[in-house]
Scaffold this active site. Structure first.
Site, PDB file in Angstrom:
ATOM      1  N   CYS A   1      70.122   3.112 -24.647  1.00 38.56           N
ATOM      2  CA  CYS A   1      69.320   2.205 -23.802  1.00 38.56           C
ATOM      3  C   CYS A   1      67.845   2.289 -24.194  1.00 38.56           C
ATOM      4  CB  CYS A   1      69.491   2.603 -22.342  1.00 38.56           C
ATOM      5  SG  CYS A   1      68.419   1.701 -21.209  1.00 38.56           S
TER       6      CYS A   1
ATOM      7  N   HIS B   1      60.217  -0.851 -23.992  1.00 33.37           N
ATOM      8  CA  HIS B   1      60.279   0.382 -23.186  1.00 33.37           C
ATOM      9  C   HIS B   1      59.114   0.442 -22.195  1.00 33.37           C
ATOM     10  CE1 HIS B   1      61.243   4.738 -22.571  1.00 33.37           C
ATOM     11  NE2 HIS B   1      59.947   4.801 -22.342  1.00 33.37           N
ATOM     12  N   GLU B   2      57.898   0.211 -22.692  1.00 35.36           N
ATOM     13  CA  GLU B   2      56.731   0.293 -21.795  1.00 35.36           C
ATOM     14  C   GLU B   2      56.765  -0.829 -20.757  1.00 35.36           C
ATOM     15  OE1 GLU B   2      55.189   2.974 -21.704  1.00 35.36           O
ATOM     16  OE2 GLU B   2      55.716   3.768 -23.660  1.00 35.36           O
TER      17      GLU B   2
ATOM     18  N   HIS C   1      58.927   0.181 -17.930  1.00 38.03           N
ATOM     19  CA  HIS C   1      58.219   1.012 -16.943  1.00 38.03           C
ATOM     20  C   HIS C   1      57.406   0.132 -15.991  1.00 38.03           C
ATOM     21  CE1 HIS C   1      59.371   4.875 -18.373  1.00 38.03           C
ATOM     22  NE2 HIS C   1      58.692   4.838 -19.504  1.00 38.03           N
TER      23      HIS C   1
HETATM   24 ZN   LIG Z   1      58.943   6.073 -21.107  1.00 38.96          ZN
HETATM   25 ZN   LIG Z   2      69.416   2.320 -19.243  1.00 38.28          ZN
END
Ligand SMILES: [Zn+2]
Ligand SMILES: [Zn+2]
Length: 171
Positions: free
Chosen positions: A143, A127-128, A131
């Site tokens: 997701c 996730h990070e 970003h």
């Molecule tokens: Zn986030």
């Molecule tokens: Zn997504």
């Protein structure tokens, strides 16, 4: 492009190695395990008994060219106005940090579950990194870029990018 995972504090080599394998398989790029730092004193808030996420993130420094860095900490992280954070990313420096602290069943008084722990940690790292690689939050709750308000959100989502997010990753 290379991803470097840095242990911040005392994190088992097996855990770092396993997380590296999983992250590499998702991004299809080499992952190195690097040495981080263990002195968190400057980020400690004695009133909250937590560590200021942004300070540790800054202490990671800047990623090198063609590199992205994720620091993996085993202390509880916060930012002002939130009770805690699972992680934080800084797009401009190409670095992010996550905390393992609240990913263990033991934190909630439950029996240890190493499989679940590793899945959760992988999702937070991916996730990070998402970003850092230019993605925002995704409305699709399966997701990996969906925002986790709680661990239930983390457990519901997968470690993978959805079909909308994946093509938008700029490695
Ligand atoms: Zn986030
Ligand atoms: Zn997504």
């Amino acid at each position: 492009m290379k991803i470097t995972l840095k242990a911040l504090g005392d994190i088992a080599d097996e855990v770092m190695g396993e997380l590296g394998n999983r992250v590499g398989a998702i991004f299809h790029c080499p992952v190195e395990i690097g040495a981080g730092f263990s002195d968190f004193a400057q980020a400690y808030n004695p009133e909250r008994k937590q560590y200021l996420s942004s300070k540790l993130l800054t202490a990671l420094g800047k990623a090198q060219r063609e590199e992205r860095v994720v620091g993996i900490a085993d202390v509880d992280l916060y930012v002002p106005r939130l009770n805690f954070v699972f992680g934080e990313a800084d797009v401009s420096s190409g670095t992010a940090i996550i905390s393992l602290c609240r990913l263990r069943q033991e934190y909630y008084g439950l029996a240890p579950d190493e499989v679940l722990f590793l899945e959760r940690a992988t999702k937070e790292i991916v996730h990070e990194l998402g970003h850092i690689f230019g993605l925002g939050h995704c409305p699709n709750n399966r997701c990996v870029m969906h925002f986790s308000n709680s661990l239930a959100d983390t457990d519901l989502k997968e470690a993978q990018f959805c079909n909308m997010c994946r093509p938008r990753i700029i490695l």
